[in-house]
Design an enzyme around this catalytic site. Structure first.
Site, PDB file in Angstrom:
ATOM      1  N   THR A  77       6.078  33.350 -20.383  1.00 33.97           N
ATOM      2  CA  THR A  77       7.472  33.584 -20.749  1.00 33.97           C
ATOM      3  C   THR A  77       8.405  32.449 -20.309  1.00 33.97           C
ATOM      4  OG1 THR A  77       7.144  35.975 -20.700  1.00 33.97           O
ATOM      5  CG2 THR A  77       9.409  35.178 -20.512  1.00 33.97           C
ATOM      6  N   GLY A  86      -7.514  39.168 -24.282  1.00 32.95           N
ATOM      7  CA  GLY A  86      -6.532  38.271 -24.877  1.00 32.95           C
ATOM      8  C   GLY A  86      -5.860  38.882 -26.091  1.00 32.95           C
ATOM      9  N   HIS A  94       5.964  25.638  11.243  1.00 38.05           N
ATOM     10  CA  HIS A  94       4.892  26.364  11.942  1.00 38.05           C
ATOM     11  C   HIS A  94       5.422  27.669  12.529  1.00 38.05           C
ATOM     12  CE1 HIS A  94       1.129  26.789  14.163  1.00 38.05           C
ATOM     13  NE2 HIS A  94       1.855  27.130  15.225  1.00 38.05           N
ATOM     14  N   LYS A 136      -5.466  22.560  -1.723  1.00 38.11           N
ATOM     15  CA  LYS A 136      -6.056  21.292  -2.153  1.00 38.11           C
ATOM     16  C   LYS A 136      -5.017  20.448  -2.882  1.00 38.11           C
ATOM     17  CE  LYS A 136      -9.941  19.501  -4.942  1.00 38.11           C
ATOM     18  NZ  LYS A 136     -11.190  19.888  -5.640  1.00 38.11           N
TER      19      LYS A 136
END
Length: 289
Positions: free
Chosen positions: A116, A67, A246, A199
């Site tokens: 950004t 970081g 599909h 999900k």
């Protein structure tokens, strides 16, 4: 890896894929020293959770990705009264205003998303507010889509299941999820296939999509369109009203198992556009929920 702010379903798949395809993960170890050996290579010294020392050698380069800190020292902010918070971040309100009314801050020097496009969006809204004659203008920091360019890549927007349960109550949350090997790898050997996981987190009786998470090939490219839908307040009925494309990975988002059904009612879920219409038998169709 990815312990904070990401849905457990996604993290579990990421860890499985990293273990299967690399890089090698060495958990529960703290780096303590880097040693330059006589042959020019580097040895990394680590300490395990139980205090043992382990050495990993033979490296040409060691990258430390831990970081970064804010770069606001020397600007004289504290001298003029700008409040600096934990971690050296400048404290601002929802309009990017600091503790000094005439000074504004945005981007990586403030708490939030260090991305950004977020800083660009915040700057545009601040300009609208200050120079465009629109005092309501501000960036909404909820439901910001985020991508992690891992292998495989991750895309996420909104709340995780855990966050949604904390906010709305576990009894008011439902999820739809699926994990599979996509057709992208249909001709690969079994140990060379990359897993996909999708999900959606649904809240309330209307099953509003409050979180959407994906991992796998092209997740970084798929997320933008779904993020628009989530930002607009789409529900499960809206998703299922959209015809699948599909064969694609993204079609699973609108065809999850249990399509058109809920445990609470016997009639099918219909697209919201049909609410109030007269059916083929002459009866008026009400809302499905």
């Amino acid at each position: 890896v990815m312990r904070h702010g990401f849905d457990k379903f996604i993290v579990d798949i990421l860890m499985q894929q990293l273990e299967a395809h690399g890089p090698t993960l060495l958990g529960e170890r703290t780096p303590t020293e880097l040693i330059r050996e006589a042959d020019g290579t580097i040895t990394a010294v680590c300490k395990t959770a139980d205090g043992n020392e382990i050495r990993h050698g033979g490296f040409d380069v060691v990258l430390s990705a831990i970081g970064r800190n804010t770069a606001v020292d020397g600007l004289g902010l504290e001298e003029v009264g700008v409040k600096i918070g934990r971690g050296g971040f400048i404290e601002v309100d929802e309009y990017q205003q600091t503790s000094v009314p005439s000074i504004f801050a945005l981007g990586d020097v403030t708490h939030g998303f260090q991305l950004t496009p977020v800083a660009i969006a915040a700057g545009r809204r601040l300009a609208d507010n200050l120079f465009g004659g629109e005092p309501r203008a501000r960036l909404e920091y909820d439901k910001i889509p985020t991508v992690v360019f891992s292998h495989p890549p991750i895309g996420t927007v909104g709340l995780t299941q855990s966050q949604a349960e904390d906010k709305y109550g576990a009894e008011n949350i439902r999820v739809r999820q699926a994990s599979f090997n996509s057709m992208f790898y249909v001709f690969n050997d079994a140990d060379s296939k990359v897993r996909t996981g999708l999900k959606i987190v649904l809240a309330g009786p209307e099953e509003k999509v409050v979180g959407l998470h994906m991992i796998g090939p092209s997740s970084d490219e798929m997320l933008q369109g779904f993020a628009v839908a989530v930002k607009m307040g789409a529900t499960r009925r809206d998703f299922e009203a959209c015809v699948a494309i599909h064969p694609t990975i993204s079609e699973e988002m609108v065809t999850f198992g249990g399509w058109g059904q809920t445990p609470d009612q016997k009639t099918p879920l219909l697209p919201p556009q049909l609410d109030g219409e007269v059916g083929s038998g002459g009866s008026k169709v009400g809302a499905s929920l």
